[in-house]
Design a protein around this motif. Structure first.
Motif, PDB file in Angstrom:
ATOM      1  N   SER A   1       0.812  -1.649   0.001  1.00  0.00           N
ATOM      2  CA  SER A   1      -0.198   0.458   0.078  1.00  0.00           C
ATOM      3  C   SER A   1       0.994   1.474  -0.125  1.00  0.00           C
ATOM      4  O   SER A   1       0.174   2.729  -0.970  1.00  0.00           O
ATOM      5  CB  SER A   1      -1.021   0.445   0.962  1.00  0.00           C
ATOM      6  OG  SER A   1      -0.115   0.152   2.297  1.00  0.00           O
ATOM      7  N   ARG A   2       2.171   1.397   0.516  1.00  0.00           N
ATOM      8  CA  ARG A   2       2.796   2.042   0.278  1.00  0.00           C
ATOM      9  C   ARG A   2       3.817   2.509  -0.335  1.00  0.00           C
ATOM     10  O   ARG A   2       4.540   3.333  -0.944  1.00  0.00           O
ATOM     11  CB  ARG A   2       4.037   2.061   1.758  1.00  0.00           C
ATOM     12  CG  ARG A   2       3.150   2.507   3.383  1.00  0.00           C
ATOM     13  CD  ARG A   2       4.265   2.083   4.138  1.00  0.00           C
ATOM     14  NE  ARG A   2       5.031   2.032   3.986  1.00  0.00           N
ATOM     15  CZ  ARG A   2       5.347   0.169   5.164  1.00  0.00           C
ATOM     16  NH1 ARG A   2       3.940   0.064   6.074  1.00  0.00           N
ATOM     17  NH2 ARG A   2       5.767  -0.957   4.861  1.00  0.00           N
ATOM     18  N   THR A   3       3.688   1.515  -1.759  1.00  0.00           N
ATOM     19  CA  THR A   3       4.654   1.778  -3.233  1.00  0.00           C
ATOM     20  C   THR A   3       3.684   0.987  -3.922  1.00  0.00           C
ATOM     21  O   THR A   3       4.268   1.647  -5.613  1.00  0.00           O
ATOM     22  CB  THR A   3       5.858   0.389  -2.297  1.00  0.00           C
ATOM     23  OG1 THR A   3       4.787  -1.348  -2.648  1.00  0.00           O
ATOM     24  CG2 THR A   3       7.182   0.568  -1.292  1.00  0.00           C
ATOM     25  N   MET A   4       2.637   1.002  -4.064  1.00  0.00           N
ATOM     26  CA  MET A   4       1.536   0.380  -5.290  1.00  0.00           C
ATOM     27  C   MET A   4       0.132   1.104  -5.126  1.00  0.00           C
ATOM     28  O   MET A   4      -0.121   1.031  -3.936  1.00  0.00           O
ATOM     29  CB  MET A   4       1.689  -0.894  -5.705  1.00  0.00           C
ATOM     30  CG  MET A   4       2.842  -1.481  -5.634  1.00  0.00           C
ATOM     31  SD  MET A   4       2.888  -3.214  -5.987  1.00  0.00           S
ATOM     32  CE  MET A   4       4.845  -3.572  -5.692  1.00  0.00           C
ATOM     33  N   ASP A   5      -0.507   0.898  -6.294  1.00  0.00           N
ATOM     34  CA  ASP A   5      -1.662   1.353  -6.703  1.00  0.00           C
ATOM     35  C   ASP A   5      -3.086   0.853  -6.250  1.00  0.00           C
ATOM     36  O   ASP A   5      -2.059  -0.644  -6.090  1.00  0.00           O
ATOM     37  CB  ASP A   5      -2.204   2.365  -7.782  1.00  0.00           C
ATOM     38  CG  ASP A   5      -2.117   1.132  -8.498  1.00  0.00           C
ATOM     39  OD1 ASP A   5      -2.247   0.617  -9.188  1.00  0.00           O
ATOM     40  OD2 ASP A   5      -0.371   0.733  -9.826  1.00  0.00           O
TER      41      ASP A   5
END
Length: 92
Positions: free
Chosen positions: A56-60
């Motif tokens: 969730s911090r690195t991808m949509d």
């Protein structure tokens, strides 16, 4: 069909190498936690929660959903059981 350039091949090799190293670290962490008598469900839940947090911090959202859908399809296809049988056969 898309062609793979030499540069793409090198990037895939690097990702594969990184994945192998990360998987080894995670496997050692799992073994350590289980040896300390932590419940497998607690270990798995913590790993899944941490993984989802990282995603969730690195991808949509759509990319995360595709990853999760792929995981669901692997479970439905029996791939996890096959991998566990192979792992047990390798350690026997």
């Amino acid at each position: 069909m898309a062609e793979t350039s030499p540069q793409d091949s090198g990037q895939m090799e690097q990702v594969s190498e990184e994945l192998t190293k990360c998987a080894m670290v995670i496997e050692h962490a799992i073994d350590h936690l289980l040896e300390e008598n932590h419940a497998p469900l607690a270990v798995a839940s913590a790993l899944l929660g941490g993984s989802l947090g990282l995603l969730s911090r690195t991808m949509d959202r759509e990319t995360i959903l595709r990853i999760l859908d792929s995981a669901v399809q692997s479970v439905r296809a029996g791939e996890l059981e096959e991998a566990e049988k192979a792992r047990k056969a390798g350690s026997a």
